[in-house]
Structure formats: structure tokens, C-alpha cells
Design an enzyme around this catalytic site. Structure first.
Site, PDB file in Angstrom:
ATOM      1  N   LEU A  15       0.818  -1.202   0.000  1.00 47.65           N
ATOM      2  CA  LEU A  15       0.000   0.000   0.000  1.00 47.65           C
ATOM      3  C   LEU A  15       0.862   1.267   0.000  1.00 47.65           C
ATOM      4  O   LEU A  15       0.374   2.351  -0.246  1.00 47.65           O
ATOM      5  CB  LEU A  15      -0.947   0.000   1.209  1.00 47.65           C
ATOM      6  CG  LEU A  15      -2.111   0.964   1.098  1.00 47.65           C
ATOM      7  CD1 LEU A  15      -3.008   0.600  -0.077  1.00 47.65           C
ATOM      8  CD2 LEU A  15      -2.921   0.984   2.367  1.00 47.65           C
ATOM      9  N   SER A  16       2.144   1.106   0.234  1.00 46.88           N
ATOM     10  CA  SER A  16       3.059   2.239   0.301  1.00 46.88           C
ATOM     11  C   SER A  16       3.827   2.398  -1.010  1.00 46.88           C
ATOM     12  O   SER A  16       4.661   1.558  -1.342  1.00 46.88           O
ATOM     13  CB  SER A  16       4.058   2.020   1.451  1.00 46.88           C
ATOM     14  OG  SER A  16       5.144   2.919   1.339  1.00 46.88           O
ATOM     15  N   PRO A  17       3.584   3.488  -1.753  1.00 46.69           N
ATOM     16  CA  PRO A  17       4.352   3.689  -2.983  1.00 46.69           C
ATOM     17  C   PRO A  17       5.834   3.916  -2.689  1.00 46.69           C
ATOM     18  O   PRO A  17       6.686   3.580  -3.491  1.00 46.69           O
ATOM     19  CB  PRO A  17       3.707   4.923  -3.615  1.00 46.69           C
ATOM     20  CG  PRO A  17       3.059   5.646  -2.489  1.00 46.69           C
ATOM     21  CD  PRO A  17       2.659   4.583  -1.488  1.00 46.69           C
ATOM     22  N   SER A  19       7.464   2.359  -0.339  1.00 49.23           N
ATOM     23  CA  SER A  19       7.999   1.015  -0.182  1.00 49.23           C
ATOM     24  C   SER A  19       8.328   0.422  -1.540  1.00 49.23           C
ATOM     25  O   SER A  19       9.330  -0.274  -1.711  1.00 49.23           O
ATOM     26  CB  SER A  19       6.985   0.105   0.522  1.00 49.23           C
ATOM     27  OG  SER A  19       6.870   0.387   1.892  1.00 49.23           O
TER      28      SER A  19
END
Length: 183
Positions: A15-17, A19
Site C-alpha cells: 500500500l506504500s508507494p 515502499s
């Protein structure tokens, strides 16, 4: 026989761009920098308390437990769905489609879809998230470098130049020449 690879742990959530950026860069550099990259699917909601990626991260945890060789490809495909094509990653059919597109057989993916709600998988994801918190995580991605008996925690995908310095390696940008030539 060359030097022993240094271990890096990458705690991430699809969900983390940010990441995603850290994931791609470290995957590109893992052979260039001679590192043992350990991918650690982590529930960002456990760190930030609100994300919506629980199903995807449980699925990736099950992939890591049963088919770790597929973890990089399935993680990348989930990122492509949510951040590149604005597609769902929370519904079982969406997760199944991502796994299949990454090269996992339908049968393997179906088994993992069933396993992702088991206590074994739930506890493993919780354990990994707690490990990230113990290193001091307050968001994702978190890269943990284990060097010469010391642990270094770096938060964010914009710390790759600092990571290169810690490793005594050269930072050549997000797409190093060896990778760029293949593109």
C-alpha cells in the site's frame, strides 16, 4: 569465492508507494552490492493504524512462508495493480489475478488464499510487523542493515545513498548502469 553477502531486511507494505521505490531499488542492487536481501512483508496498519492492505499483506506473508521464490514477483505485481493501474488488491479475485500474472499457478495461489486467514499466517505477519516496530519503524519502508555486528535502521526510500555509504558501495542512482543496459 567472493565475500559473504551482507544482510539487509526490507520491511514493506504494497500500500506504500515509497515502499515500492525502495523495493525496486534494492532488488536492482542486490547483486551489485553483494547483499542478502530479506523481503519482510509488514502491515503498515500495525505501524500507522490505518491502511486497508491487510488481505494483500497476509497473502504476501503466505507466499513468503510457502513459496519465497515468488515473493519478489507477486509483490511487484500487487504494486503494479494498485499504484500503476489503479486496480483493487483487497478482494480475493484481485489477489489471485496478481499472483497468476506474477507466474504463480492458480492452484498454488488458491491454496495461499485459503491459508492467509489461518492463525499461522496471521501470527507471522504480526510477528514481522512487531519486528519492524522493535527496530523503531514509524512508517514504511524500513531497511535494516546488519553490518559488522551492528544494526542500522533506515526509514524511507530516499535513503539509498546513505545505505550505499554504510555498505561501502557506490550509489549509481535508482537504475544502475548494469540494469539500465538490460532495459
Amino acid at each position: 569465492m567472493g565475500p559473504v553477502p551482507r544482510t539487509l531486511e526490507l520491511f514493506y507494505d504494497v500500500l506504500s508507494p515509497y515502499s515500492w521505490f525502495g523495493f525496486e531499488v534494492l532488488c536492482r542492487y542486490k547483486n551489485i552490492w553483494n547483499i542478502n536481501l530479506q523481503l519482510r512483508p509488514t502491515l503498515i496498519a500495525g505501524i500507522m493504524k490505518d491502511s486497508g492492505s491487510l488481505s494483500a499483506m497476509r497473502f504476501l506473508t503466505a507466499v513468503n512462508m510457502e513459496h519465497p521464490e515468488m515473493l519478489e514477483k507477486v509483490s511487484r505485481e500487487l504494486w503494479m495493480r494498485v499504484w500503476s493501474r489503479d486496480e483493487d488488491i483487497s478482494e480475493p479475485q484481485s489477489i489471485l489475478a496478481a499472483a497468476e500474472k506474477a507466474g504463480m499457478s492458480t492452484e498454488q495461489a488458491q491454496v495461499l488464499l485459503e491459508e492467509m486467514s489461518t492463525p499461522k499466517v496471521k501470527n507471522k505477519l504480526k510477528e514481522t510487523t512487531e519486528a519492524a516496530c522493535k527496530y523503531g519503524a514509524f512508517g514504511l519502508p524500513v531497511t535494516v542493515a546488519h553490518l559488522d555486528g551492528q544494526t542500522h535502521m533506515l526509514f524511507g526510500s530516499d535513503r539509498m545513498e546513505l545505505l550505499a555509504h554504510l555498505l561501502g558501495e557506490k550509489w549509481m542512482g535508482p537504475v544502475p548502469p548494469a540494469i539500465n543496459a538490460k532495459l
